[in-house]
Design an enzyme around this catalytic site. Structure first.
Site, PDB file in Angstrom:
ATOM      1  N   ASP A  19     -28.484 100.229  82.962  1.00 14.35           N
ATOM      2  CA  ASP A  19     -29.217  99.051  83.398  1.00 14.35           C
ATOM      3  C   ASP A  19     -28.597  97.836  82.711  1.00 14.35           C
ATOM      4  OD1 ASP A  19     -30.176  99.092  80.773  1.00 14.35           O
ATOM      5  OD2 ASP A  19     -32.092 100.008  81.333  1.00 14.35           O
ATOM      6  N   LYS A 168     -37.984  99.524  93.696  1.00 17.58           N
ATOM      7  CA  LYS A 168     -37.603  98.635  92.597  1.00 17.58           C
ATOM      8  C   LYS A 168     -36.135  98.831  92.283  1.00 17.58           C
ATOM      9  CE  LYS A 168     -38.693  99.172  88.129  1.00 17.58           C
ATOM     10  NZ  LYS A 168     -39.580  99.330  86.972  1.00 17.58           N
ATOM     11  N   LYS A 170     -32.769  97.405  89.727  1.00 15.88           N
ATOM     12  CA  LYS A 170     -32.425  96.736  88.476  1.00 15.88           C
ATOM     13  C   LYS A 170     -31.595  95.478  88.753  1.00 15.88           C
ATOM     14  CE  LYS A 170     -34.192  99.973  85.799  1.00 15.88           C
ATOM     15  NZ  LYS A 170     -35.212  99.737  84.768  1.00 15.88           N
ATOM     16  N   ASN A 201     -34.892  94.189  82.568  1.00 16.34           N
ATOM     17  CA  ASN A 201     -34.791  94.914  81.297  1.00 16.34           C
ATOM     18  C   ASN A 201     -34.523  94.020  80.101  1.00 16.34           C
ATOM     19  OD1 ASN A 201     -33.649  97.373  83.343  1.00 16.34           O
ATOM     20  ND2 ASN A 201     -35.133  97.964  81.789  1.00 16.34           N
ATOM     21  N   HIS A 301     -45.794 102.370  83.087  1.00 15.12           N
ATOM     22  CA  HIS A 301     -44.362 102.650  83.054  1.00 15.12           C
ATOM     23  C   HIS A 301     -44.076 104.147  82.933  1.00 15.12           C
ATOM     24  CE1 HIS A 301     -40.715 103.348  80.450  1.00 15.12           C
ATOM     25  NE2 HIS A 301     -40.178 102.707  81.470  1.00 15.12           N
ATOM     26  N   GLU A 321     -45.249 104.369  88.930  1.00 11.16           N
ATOM     27  CA  GLU A 321     -43.788 104.400  89.065  1.00 11.16           C
ATOM     28  C   GLU A 321     -43.307 105.825  89.319  1.00 11.16           C
ATOM     29  OE1 GLU A 321     -40.045 102.362  86.740  1.00 11.16           O
ATOM     30  OE2 GLU A 321     -41.738 103.048  85.543  1.00 11.16           O
TER      31      GLU A 321
END
Length: 371
Positions: A19, A168, A170, A201, A301, A321
């Site tokens: 990420d 979703k 990154k 992030n 999360h 998630e």
């Protein structure tokens, strides 16, 4: 309770995962996830299971601390979950009430709640007082920055075809134009009606977060996640006030107290606690009550096997998630259809450890009377 077993399990990932923290040089690609499993049993033959986890580092430390305090549980009434949580935290008081030590306590706490629900013959969500039998779900595992754009589109389409409700991806590439191109490609591919989120992030500074937030407004995002450092409550608050797109954060925080600071500053439209990180279900319920009081959306999360139950018990419509990474660890699978993750009728968390999880075990500790 009269017996318990701790297991340190290393889950290998199919491919290294990157990420924005990798692209900025702060971390190396992730190749595995370390899990701390706690299995507790009573003299009546009832059992409960809980887990915590660590990415990249910290797994052996969680296991070591859990082993140090294991004997504190023996002989306790497993129904006294709040008192036991406090006892375990005080057993390791010199290492504090957040971070690695509390995450070790979390595995015990989750196992105790699992046991309590199993004793009642109820799914954990029903024991807590469910508001719904299914929760909106979105996929993250197909949208990492190491994934080429074409594969990103394929992953999004496959997730939606499999019943996932949102996607979703990154962001946080050093060149923001790269992020915008990927978001534009995904939005065009999935259409305007599919919920889309992005996650930086923590890799933007305040000016970059403002610029990127404004540039992302046309894509109708459900939220922008972790645009700033996790502890920058003031920066998140200012950003949330300046954007139409909601701001989500909280996953990296390791206590209810740290989340309280976010809420006090008005730093998040969507709060994203992680039960294993903040000390377990006992602590999560405290935070959920505070979040509801402030009318915040909830999107826990990771660890969907736990968070499905906690989200189902949250009064406001939440998100959960979807990560398929943990599936090899368990014998059961969660049902996903029509954009939602459904509660099963299985009591407790509804999970049991697989033979593969046993094979990936790198350390064990038993205390009390063996079954």
């Amino acid at each position: 309770m009269d017996r318990l077993r701790l297991s340190s399990v290393t889950l290998p990932l199919a491919a290294p995962v990157s990420d924005a923290k990798v692209l900025t040089g702060r971390q190396k690609p992730m190749t595995e996830v370390a899990f701390l499993f706690v299995e507790i049993g009573t003299e009546q033959g009832l059992e409960g299971i809980g887990f915590s986890y660590s990415k990249r580092a910290g797994g052996p430390g969680q296991f070591a601390h859990a082993r140090e305090i294991a004997d504190c549980l023996l002989g306790e009434d497993p129904s006294d979950i709040g008192r036991i949580w406090t006892k375990l935290v005080w057993a390791g008081a010199s290492v504090g009430r957040s971070g690695l030590a509390t995450q070790a306590v979390a595995a015990y706490d989750i196992a105790l709640w699992d046991l309590k629900a199993r004793r009642a013959g109820l799914p954990l969500a029903k024991l807590l007082g469910a508001h719904r039998d299914s929760v909106r779900c979105y996929n993250t595992s197909g949208g990492f920055l190491h994934t080429p754009t074409e594969e990103l589109l394929e992953n999004a389409a496959a997730a939606l075809a499999g019943g996932i409700g949102g996607i979703k991806i990154k962001v946080g590439h050093p060149d923001g134009r790269h992020d915008l191109a990927r978001v534009a490609a995904v939005r065009e591919h999935i259409g305007d009606g599919v919920p889309l989120m992005v996650d930086a992030n923590q890799q933007w500074d305040r000016p970059t977060a403002r610029r990127m937030g404004r540039a992302l407004e046309p894509y109708g995002l459900v939220w922008i996640e972790e645009p700033l450092d996790a502890y920058d409550a003031r920066g998140h608050a200012a950003l949330a006030a300046s954007l139409d797109t909601p701001v989500a954060t909280g996953e990296m925080l390791a206590s209810v107290a740290e989340h309280t600071e976010l809420i006090r500053h008005g730093a998040a439209d969507v709060i994203q606690p992680d039960a294993p990180r903040i000390g377990g279900i006992t602590q999560f319920l405290k935070l959920a009550a505070l979040a509801e009081h402030h009318q915040l959306e909830l999107a826990p999360h990771f660890a969907m096997e736990i968070h499905l139950h906690l989200a189902a018990a949250y009064p406001l419509e939440p998100w959960v998630e979807h990560f398929d990474w943990l599936e090899p660890l368990f014998n059961e699978r969660l049902e996903i259809a029509d954009g939602r993750m459904r509660l099963s009728a299985r009591p407790g968390l509804g999970i049991t450890l697989s033979d593969q999880a046993r094979a990936w075990t790198v350390a064990e500790h038993e205390a009390g009377v063996r079954a």
